[in-house]
Design an enzyme around this catalytic site. Structure first.
Site, PDB file in Angstrom:
ATOM      1  CG  HIS A 222       1.448   2.762   7.789  1.00  0.00           C
ATOM      2  ND1 HIS A 222       1.828   3.223   6.552  1.00  0.00           N
ATOM      3  CD2 HIS A 222       2.074   1.564   7.962  1.00  0.00           C
ATOM      4  CE1 HIS A 222       2.659   2.350   6.000  1.00  0.00           C
ATOM      5  NE2 HIS A 222       2.820   1.329   6.823  1.00  0.00           N
ATOM      6  CG  ASP A 226       1.422  -6.608   5.784  1.00  0.00           C
ATOM      7  OD1 ASP A 226       2.039  -5.678   5.218  1.00  0.00           O
ATOM      8  OD2 ASP A 226       1.632  -7.811   5.525  1.00  0.00           O
ATOM      9  N   GLY A 229       0.424   0.002   1.742  1.00  0.00           N
ATOM     10  CA  GLY A 229       0.832   0.559   0.465  1.00  0.00           C
ATOM     11  C   GLY A 229      -0.102   0.183  -0.658  1.00  0.00           C
ATOM     12  NE  ARG A 230       0.717  -5.336  -0.941  1.00  0.00           N
ATOM     13  CZ  ARG A 230       0.670  -6.464  -0.260  1.00  0.00           C
ATOM     14  NH1 ARG A 230       0.024  -7.510  -0.741  1.00  0.00           N
ATOM     15  NH2 ARG A 230       1.271  -6.570   0.913  1.00  0.00           N
ATOM     16  CE1 TYR A 265       7.365   3.165  -0.467  1.00  0.00           C
ATOM     17  CE2 TYR A 265       9.344   2.301  -1.515  1.00  0.00           C
ATOM     18  CZ  TYR A 265       8.049   2.118  -1.063  1.00  0.00           C
ATOM     19  OH  TYR A 265       7.433   0.896  -1.201  1.00  0.00           O
TER      20      TYR A 265
END
Length: 402
Positions: A222, A226, A229-230, A265
């Site tokens: 991560h 922000d 995910g994309r 997920y």
């Protein structure tokens, strides 16, 4: 391969009111931040049936790429752009950023409202384009370039920069103590991304399995404030392209993942517990669904294009014939866009649009207000927009019936 953890003691954001007991209750208490395992040389226990499924899915992607090239001959480029756009829209939809085909097509001619979802998805398209234009091995610089394109204008995400703070998934917005997952400390991001890039150069794993593991590792790290995910789903396509599975098309894998977002997920969670098989299985099945859905879209667009070509009454050297395949890629157009794209005068562009309207390719022009209430006259290929919406509906339908 199971995660280890850093025990961290850090106070949450100071509450606005000293009576905010929920915040005060966790001040000074430790939380655990993940420490991703190094994977560049790790041996993975991939089940034989999962490895076989991944190989079959990679082969399906390669066949899809070849079949579309043959189907559209010299008009292949517009369809490639359409598939790229559907992948970008689907990737955004996984994170509840939804947009209709009409809204996205209007965004592409500068007619999206400020702050709209269409603008966010348009940025995702730009990021995917940028990623696939870059060749060579996966590097930290390429990852940063993808993120910068994806999150351009969203300052809170610090586009093109790895995070310098703790982030977490789920829980509250002020503390990681009750989060579903706490990614590694920001001080570990750089080394973890370097390890991921080294892993991407391995050749001893089935390609789609390797791409799935890389994606899961990226989401575990991560690395951004922000857009993780994309950006992470865009990297699947970088690896497929680098591995030779596709050369000109973008198989809309994210549309396949829409078939069961919860399972996707959950597979990421199981990966963090040490088992890579569920995420490989999910990505492989998503690829098969994406190929099937993409083939139907290609067939629909081929039929639409051929119908237009039959009805178009214009000389073969007319501008209208040049605009015809362009409508597959960009189903909302203005006279100005036609002039700029094909380097023609306004009368020539207007005449081409009139001929295309008579052929049934575009609808009667509409006046649409863009940002600042500026008026724009727009022609739309409604058959293409309907085909794109059917593509999205098929993905959503499989989600409801999976």
């Amino acid at each position: 391969m199971r995660l280890s953890w850093d025990n961290v003691v850090r106070a949450p954001t100071v509450p606005a009111s000293p009576t905010d007991r929920s915040r005060l209750s966790v001040v000074g208490k430790p939380y655990r931040a993940a420490v991703p395992a190094a994977i560049k040389r790790m041996q993975f226990n991939i089940m034989p049936d999962v490895a076989a499924l991944a190989d079959d899915a990679r082969a399906a992607i390669t066949r899809f790429d070849a079949e579309l090239s043959a189907m559209f001959d010299g008009e292949f480029a517009p369809l490639s752009a359409v598939l790229l756009r559907t992948e970008s829209a689907s990737s955004s939809q996984i994170e509840n950023i939804t947009v209709s085909a009409r809204a996205l097509s209007l965004a592409n001619v500068g007619l999206a409202k400020f702050g709209s979802n269409a603008k966010l998805v348009q940025a995702n398209v730009e990021a995917m384009n940028r990623a696939l234009e870059l060749t060579g091995p996966l590097t930290p610089g390429l990852i940063l370039a993808v993120h910068e394109a994806l999150m351009h204008g969203q300052d809170q995400a610090e586009p093109g920069r790895f995070r310098n703070q703790q982030v977490w998934i789920g829980g509250t917005d002020y503390s990681p103590h009750s989060a579903d997952f706490v990614p590694p400390l920001n001080s570990r991001v750089h080394d973890s991304i370097g390890d991921l890039c080294a892993f991407s150069e391995r050749t001893d794993l089935p390609l789609l399995a390797q791409a799935a593991i890389a994606h899961a590792q990226f989401e575990t790290i991560h690395p951004f404030n922000d857009g993780n995910g994309r950006a992470g789903r865009a990297l699947i396509h970088v690896m497929l392209r680098n591995g030779g599975a596709s050369t000109r098309t973008t198989v809309p894998v994210s549309a396949g993942l829409l078939s069961n977002i919860d399972a996707y997920y959950e597979a990421l969670t199981v990966y963090r517990d040490g088992d890579p098989n569920p995420i490989i299985d999910q990505i492989s099945r998503a690829a098969f669904l994406a190929v099937d859905n993409g083939q139907q879209l290609a067939t629909d667009l081929r039929t639409i294009h051929d119908g237009w070509a039959t009805n178009l009454r214009a000389r073969r050297d007319a501008v209208a014939w040049r605009v015809l395949p362009f409508l597959l890629r960009q189903p909302s157009v203005t006279s100005k866009l036609v002039q700029e794209t094909f380097n023609v005068t306004q009368p020539a562009a207007d005449n081409a649009l009139r001929q295309l309207q008579e052929a049934g390719a575009v609808s009667k022009p509409k006046t649409i207000h863009g940002e600042g209430q500026k008026r724009n006259v727009v022609w739309q290929a409604t058959e293409v927009l309907d085909a794109l919406d059917r593509f999205g509906e098929r993905a959503r339908r499989s989600s409801r019936t999976a």
